[in-house]
Design an enzyme around this catalytic site. Structure first.
Site, short mmCIF file in Angstrom:
data_model
loop_
_atom_site.label_atom_id
_atom_site.label_comp_id
_atom_site.label_asym_id
_atom_site.label_seq_id
_atom_site.Cartn_x
_atom_site.Cartn_y
_atom_site.Cartn_z
NE ARG B 298 -4.53 -83.92 66.26
CZ ARG B 298 -5.06 -84.25 65.09
NH1 ARG B 298 -6.37 -84.10 64.88
NH2 ARG B 298 -4.31 -84.72 64.12
CE1 TYR B 437 4.40 -80.13 69.59
CE2 TYR B 437 6.47 -81.28 69.41
CZ TYR B 437 5.62 -80.48 70.13
OH TYR B 437 6.00 -80.05 71.34
CD GLU B 438 0.54 -85.39 69.06
OE1 GLU B 438 -0.51 -85.85 68.58
OE2 GLU B 438 1.48 -86.10 69.47
N GLY B 439 -0.42 -83.07 64.34
CA GLY B 439 -1.35 -82.56 63.33
C GLY B 439 -1.12 -81.07 63.15
CD GLN B 444 -5.09 -80.02 65.24
OE1 GLN B 444 -6.15 -80.29 65.81
NE2 GLN B 444 -4.10 -80.90 65.12
#
Lengths: 573, 573
Positions: B298, B437-439, B444
């Site tokens: 992240r 992406y990546e959450g 977040q």
């Protein structure tokens, strides 16, 4: 996955709110839309847009406009859709009845424009620009030019374009270089290149009428030396048949981020003896004609922002209702993502921004109708000044939120939103042009704080008075945020009216946004006052979650300018 | 027109500010970067990025990754660039020395990551994910797996991927369905489909190591039943040579809005007997390993936002300095558009946002180094909790501004920015994936207000204390806006800590943005305190023009939640 339904309830609601219900009654200024005509016309527009325009939206992007050997082929289905467009009489809605137009109100045309743009922006920008060209001819062309060209344009049999930009002259038209040479017969010959000409060449119509800014040999430098010309693709032969190719051509089209079905052309005038052209209006007064007409195009581009935002919202909401991911505190089964507060916040932001922008645009359109149809000249002029004041806000805010809303749409789709097949990305790419063309949104903000604030007299004071009254009467929770927003706007307006030019220019963009929040929020509150739960919820969300940005925008507009002006050092690497 | 220069001065400044100058001295926790090693390494990184990565950025988009017959061909020049990447040892920077890594600080790796991402995001996402996979193996894999795979991955000879998403399981990994069947020899066989697998197949390395989330036959439902497996593209034959194709394949790649050079693959596991796979860590504990490692990814994606924002800013500034349009009050000749206050405001917004995001990301990276290298366990744990707290802010804010800044870049270019050849549009398209992406950035924000605020103990209070001290000492005009922003953040933090879950979730996104404004603004002020005119101007602009949004964000986060929760009616058409 991409589809579009014209939001007729919302459109009718906004139209009635902007005009006032009595406007549609006998004797009202929009009486010609009474007796169900407004509803019936919008129903037909919706049907046409959904069936004919929305259906070829995807291929417009996927295949795009194709250039080969000087000709442009529009995407599959567009030619047929355009023929139906002409047959339906849609091109003639607001045009002058003396030349075949229907002379219907701007408000109706605005509502229809939103629908065309929502269904297929890349297609709809073609008639949008034709309408602007028609407007210019109505205002300034000789009777002869009108007879020969305007009627064909009104029916939509001939297309039309606006040729302003040159490589060195974008926002700064003073740098225009295309040359016009007067001929003995009273006509002119054009020489030079124009770029970024929307639908400068295409296969939808048998002829294309180009309106071109150019300079006469003896023209004074700068903006005072620009004249407006009409140069058709085909000129009349000795029998009056328009079969002779003029000395102008499309030299290529651009590969763009979005609206790929819309050919953006480089136009070459006068490879040989020069393109035959006719003066529109007076010599060296071309820019004035262009600007008078441009307000209209700016409102239309604002409506493009609204239409695109509406499309993005519909698509994201449909997905957020069906896509199951994650649990809510209430249930252990996967929930529709719309049940998650953060997704709901995004969906509400999309909805509320779209409604606010629509309200501002329709208010502007209704003002234009009052300006043209009000019998009392003082009230007509007051309405015109109001439209002048609101136009840059309508254009810039609606197109800014058009892109913001479309980007939120991609976010709601998540990973799949980044895949082109989903369609959300196309909507975002399409939306990105509108804050740029017809005067960048920065130029709208500058127009607002320089020309409009100075030249519309008491229009601003009346606008603030109206907002304040609505905010004070709003009864939903959180309506106090609107009172604050209006107060912030009033303070900032006072500052802008007497600020040094550089400070006003530096704060222009946050000021315009603040204007839109206060105006948009109060128009939604005015609608909410009719008591419908849905409209109350939208107005409340707008007030509490969006209008609350007003204090920051006020500080940015009033105090931030100094940091802009003095910040030279920040930009030296 | 597209180019990229690593902003070494700014990067070094931010790195030294985040670590503290003494960290680089003998005995300091970053002493291995002292004696000029930090500078020398970044110089080399800049050279490599500018010469090898930036040069194939355009073709990466124009030509993109190509899929045919199960194989993916990366764009022209990428294979050569990747070979140089391996030769340069860049893949090994922060990896464990026991497996060939250099064990250098996260802060150095963060600075390099920004540079790779700025030069060519679609390329750089490949090693970014490899590093995440390496991190997962370092944390959880058996010694045998590490020996066989990790060393190859560290050198970059073998690529690696993270296989999380399935069609029904995106943000919600509890819905994972890919099956793992245990085998008598202790290995497993995988069956099922994964989608959106970045660099799931490519021609850059001779083997690809897939980390795959899957479910064992007896696994409990939900997130407690997910295990992590390693499945290589090629498995060892009887002589230990990795030449045998595993039963897994790329079934296709996506046509995406941006980062088109990066193949986004659908991966099919187990068409036949199943893909041979090995368990990483314990059964049913896969998600914990994944999440522990994900903080790292992240931060890296946050740095992608910073790198892309930097590229967009460089490009827009260069254009704004050379493009002549319009006059200023000072001169009658056409001025560079940067001289116009509204354009300057946009350029300053781009610059200030980029610097603030960089400061937050580097601060996070330096905290990770302190957590790993600080001898005192209490201080190490404090540093880890600070990194945990800052990570969602670093990821979401940096990627949000990455897209905002890139969009402002398009706006500064105007019409030409909408033309693909200019390159500004590519940067914006590339930037749009990072908030997803990546959450997603919504996730977040939820991570911040739920897990992070609750589980990082006094980290928040210390963060606020630090911000308040900096704001109080800031001496530039307008620094009071920072004092206000910190106060707004503190009030809102108190609200969030005790808010009902639904209200906290509804306000999470504006709260995260408020955190970033207060933290970013004060970090810029801390830098400005060193007295450099440029950094003072940037900090002042950020405070006066961006941090002033704090009061609106505070209201939105605290009062707006109710309008979200209760707004069901607004979304019913």
């Amino acid at each position: 996955m991409t589809t579009y339904r014209a939001p007729l309830d919302d459109i009718l609601f906004a139209a009635r709110l902007a005009a006032g219900a009595s406007a549609f009654e006998a004797g009202g200024i929009l009486a010609d839309l009474g007796d169900g005509l407004l509803e019936a016309t919008l129903n037909e527009a919706a049907k046409f847009a959904e069936e004919r325009l929305a259906s070829c939206y995807r291929d417009g992007d996927r295949i795009g406009a194709i250039f080969a050997d000087g000709a442009v082929t529009t995407p599959p289905g567009w030619k047929e859709a355009y023929a139906e467009w002409v047959k339906g009489g849609w091109n003639a809605l607001k045009a002058d009845p003396a030349y075949g137009g229907l002379g219907l109100p701007r408000l109706l045309n605005a509502a229809c424009t939103e629908i065309w743009q929502g269904a297929n922006a890349a297609f709809a920008i073609c008639p949008l620009l034709s309408q602007s060209a028609m407007e210019a001819l109505e205002r300034a062309a000789s009777e002869e030019l009108k007879k020969t060209y305007l009627a064909k344009m009104v029916r939509g049999e001939w297309g039309a374009t606006m040729n302003l930009t040159e490589p060195q002259a974008g926002s700064d038209l003073a740098l225009t270089r295309v040359k016009a040479r007067p001929q003995a017969d009273g006509s002119y010959r054009l020489f030079g290149q124009k770029i970024f000409i929307t639908y400068g060449e295409h296969d939808l119509t048998e002829n294309i009428v180009h309106l071109v800014l150019a300079r006469l040999p003896d023209a004074p430098p700068g903006t005072q030396g620009i004249s407006l010309f009409l140069a058709p693709k085909f000129i009349a032969d000795s029998q009056g048949r328009f079969t002779r190719r003029n000395d102008l051509r499309c030299a290529g089209i651009e590969h763009k981020l979005g609206i790929r079905g819309s050919p953006t052309c480089t136009m070459a005038y006068g490879d040989g003896d020069g393109a035959v052209a006719y003066l529109v209006g007076e010599e060296n007064k071309g820019l004035a004609t262009m600007f008078a007409m441009m307000n209209d195009a700016r409102l239309a581009v604002g409506l493009q922002g609204v239409g695109i935002a509406e499309r993005a919202t519909q698509q994201a909401l449909a997905y957020a209702r069906e896509r199951l991911q994650g649990r809510t505190p209430e249930s252990d089964a996967p929930a529709p993502i719309l049940a998650h507060p953060d997704v709901k916040r995004m969906a509400l932001t999309m909805t509320a921004q779209t409604h606010a922008a629509r309200a501002i645009c329709y208010e502007t359109a209704a003002s234009l109708d009052r300006a043209r149809r009000q019998r009392d000249p003082a009230r007509a002029s007051e309405a015109q000044r109001r439209a002048d004041l609101l136009t840059p806000v309508a254009k810039a805010f609606s197109t800014d939120i058009g892109h913001e809303v479309a980007s939120l749409g991609v976010q709601i789709f998540g990973g799949i939103g980044y895949i082109e097949e989903t369609g959300a990305a196309q909507v975002m790419r399409d939306a990105r042009i509108a804050p740029i063309y017809e005067g960048t949104n920065g130029i709208q903000a500058i127009d607002l704080v320089t020309r409009k604030l100075q030249r519309t007299g008491s229009a601003l004071a009346r606008e603030i008075e109206d907002m304040r009254a609505i905010a004070a009467e709003a009864r939903f929770d959180g309506a106090s945020a609107l009172v604050d927003a209006v107060a912030d706007f009033e303070r900032t307006s006072r500052f802008m009216l007497k600020a040094a030019p550089a400070l006003a220019l530096a704060g222009a963009t946050p000021y315009l946004r603040l204007f839109a929040l206060a105006r948009g929020g109060t128009l939604l509150a005015k609608g909410a006052a009719q008591g419908e739960a849905r409209r109350i919820a939208i107005a409340r969300f707008f007030a509490r979650n969006l209008a609350v940005a007003s204090s920051g925008l006020a500080r940015e507009a009033m105090e931030g300018g100094a940091a802009v002006i003095e910040a030279e050092a920040a930009l030296h690497a």
